[in-house]
Design a protein around this motif. Structure first.
Motif, PDB file in Angstrom:
ATOM      1  N   SER A  96     -20.393   6.255 -12.289  1.00 19.35           N
ATOM      2  CA  SER A  96     -19.239   5.813 -11.492  1.00 19.35           C
ATOM      3  C   SER A  96     -18.809   6.962 -10.593  1.00 19.35           C
ATOM      4  CB  SER A  96     -18.093   5.379 -12.398  1.00 19.35           C
ATOM      5  OG  SER A  96     -17.435   6.514 -12.916  1.00 19.35           O
ATOM      6  N   VAL A 139     -15.394   3.092  -8.794  1.00 13.02           N
ATOM      7  CA  VAL A 139     -14.889   3.586 -10.079  1.00 13.02           C
ATOM      8  C   VAL A 139     -15.500   2.758 -11.217  1.00 13.02           C
ATOM      9  CG1 VAL A 139     -12.823   3.803 -11.542  1.00 13.02           C
ATOM     10  CG2 VAL A 139     -12.740   4.543  -9.146  1.00 13.02           C
ATOM     11  N   GLU A 140     -15.645   1.453 -10.979  1.00 14.98           N
ATOM     12  CA  GLU A 140     -16.195   0.577 -12.026  1.00 14.98           C
ATOM     13  C   GLU A 140     -17.616   0.120 -11.700  1.00 14.98           C
ATOM     14  OE1 GLU A 140     -13.433  -2.173 -13.825  1.00 14.98           O
ATOM     15  OE2 GLU A 140     -11.855  -1.382 -12.514  1.00 14.98           O
ATOM     16  N   PHE A 141     -18.362   0.978 -11.030  1.00 13.50           N
ATOM     17  CA  PHE A 141     -19.705   0.599 -10.566  1.00 13.50           C
ATOM     18  C   PHE A 141     -20.664   0.271 -11.723  1.00 13.50           C
ATOM     19  CE2 PHE A 141     -23.655   1.022  -8.062  1.00 13.50           C
ATOM     20  CZ  PHE A 141     -23.287   0.243  -6.981  1.00 13.50           C
ATOM     21  N   ASP A 142     -20.336   0.722 -12.907  1.00 19.37           N
ATOM     22  CA  ASP A 142     -21.176   0.441 -14.074  1.00 19.37           C
ATOM     23  C   ASP A 142     -21.437  -1.051 -14.259  1.00 19.37           C
ATOM     24  OD1 ASP A 142     -22.636   1.074 -16.427  1.00 19.37           O
ATOM     25  OD2 ASP A 142     -20.918   0.368 -17.592  1.00 19.37           O
ATOM     26  N   ASP A 155     -15.304   8.552  -8.524  1.00 14.05           N
ATOM     27  CA  ASP A 155     -13.875   8.393  -8.207  1.00 14.05           C
ATOM     28  C   ASP A 155     -13.422   9.367  -7.117  1.00 14.05           C
ATOM     29  OD1 ASP A 155     -13.745  10.726  -9.555  1.00 14.05           O
ATOM     30  OD2 ASP A 155     -12.332  10.044 -11.088  1.00 14.05           O
TER      31      ASP A 155
END
Ligand code: RWZ
Length: 371
Positions: A98, A113-116, A100
């Motif tokens: 991720s 940020v939540e690319f997972d 940020d």
């Protein structure tokens, strides 16, 4: 010739609420949440895609949106930015990755940020689709890195028309290639489309060039310029002079030349659309194209382009939607209508008046020949 024969339309339509909700994991839902969050216009057409391509294209979109956000963010130092752009294809294989460090637009920031959730979903799609997506991600990331590095040493942005079209190739032509390969792999478009790469290139170029033409003021305010110097320097000495009211006619002629350049892609876009076999894919491809020709008409000879954002009206957008979700014939009618409007508005005082007339006439002729 083979492409032309394929106008057998199979109406495919499955409303989103009738799809098997249980088959979609929480994670998939999160990806669709991000699709809605980050896309103004593409979310709707992607969500109506054939089930075979629904998730792959959504993931493809989110990956390229993530890449685009990194490229766009002027607050990320080059030594951080370039390795991410060049290694983005490898990031897809790193569960938990991720980022940020992005602080420009909150919505885009949240995706990174939540690319997972995108990485997890990518891991679940068919390897053949993964291969296409990784290949395009790699080539686009490398292209973006090249232009970011170049922009650092070159304050004036894009110089030649050739450089401009090469930039559009990286950020949009490659999207056309990726989508086409996905359609063909899924059996929803003619493999013959892959043998005419200039057609899928034009699909991306036409959309990207239209966005660049339309966003000139917004980009200028963000200190970005995509109109090539080779074009604007024929009208004004400095790029910022385009926005001075005393240069009104010059600015309008400059934008008309940019629109002329984009109009040269229209024939190939229509020819491409003739190679799409499946209704949901046809809609996915046709809607952005008809919206783009309407946008070019809205920008043509409209001085508001240099003052604020030019948009097509809700009414026009609705009519275009209905006409773009039927068949090629109706799509060409939309193109004919807006091409004629552009032709009518063209000014004999414009140095490119004759060329614009010829380009509009050629589009009409091409449409007549198609049927
Ligand atoms: C439609 C599957 C946002 C992906 C790429 C698009 C960011 C720079 C912006 C992925 C139409 C405007 C969206 C020309 C392709 N690259 N240019 C899918 C994406 C035009 C779309 C946007 C490009 C792109």
């Amino acid at each position: 010739t083979e492409l032309r024969a394929i106008i057998q339309w199979k109406l495919y339509h499955l409303p989103v609420h009738e799809r098997d909700e249980k088959a979609e994991s929480e994670n998939t839902k999160k990806c669709f949440y991000f699709l809605d969050l980050t896309s103004r216009s593409f979310a709707a057409v992607i969500k109506e895609l054939h089930p075979e391509l629904l998730v792959p294209v959504c993931i493809f979109y989110l990956i390229l949106r993530g890449l685009d956000t990194i490229e766009d963010d002027m607050t990320i130092p080059l030594e951080t930015k370039l390795p991410i752009l060049k290694g983005f294809d490898k990031i897809l294989e790193q569960p938990g990755w991720s980022f940020d460090g992005n602080h420009e637009r909150e919505k885009d920031r949240q995706l990174l940020v939540e690319f997972d959730c995108v990485i997890q979903e990518y891991a679940k799609i068919k390897p053949a689709y993964q291969k296409i997506i990784t290949d395009i991600t790699k080539r686009m990331g490398d292209g973006m890195a090249y232009y970011c590095d170049n922009a650092e040493h070159n304050e004036n942005g894009v110089n030649t028309v050739e450089e401009y079209e090469k930039y559009c190739h990286y950020v949009a032509g490659l999207v056309g290639e990726g989508c086409t390969r996905l359609f063909v792999e899924a059996g929803l478009a003619l493999p013959a489309l892959l043998e005419r790469p200039e057609l899928m290139e034009s699909m991306g170029q036409f959309l990207q060039q239209t966005n660049i033409i339309r966003d000139i003021k917004e980009d200028y305010d963000d200190n970005r310029r995509f109109y090539p110097k080779q074009i604007w320097s024929q009208y004004v000495d400095e790029f910022e002079d385009l926005f001075k009211p005393e240069n009104r006619e010059k600015a309008l002629n400059c934008s008309a030349e940019m629109i002329l350049l984009a109009l040269h892609k229209v024939d190939e876009c229509l020819y491409y659309l003739a190679g799409i076999k499946e209704q949901s894919v046809f809609n996915f491809c046709a809607i952005p194209q008809t919206m783009a020709i309407a946008t070019l008409n809205a920008c043509f000879r409209n001085y508001a382009l240099f003052q604020r954002n030019v948009k097509i009206s809700k009414g026009e957008a609705c009519e275009i939607m209905t006409q773009s979700t039927q068949n090629l014939k109706l799509v060409t009618e939309v193109f004919k209508k807006y091409t004629r409007e552009i032709h009518k508005k063209s000014s004999p005082q414009d140095p490119h008046y004759l060329e614009i007339s010829i380009a509009c006439g050629k589009i009409e002729q091409f449409i007549e020949k198609l049927f």
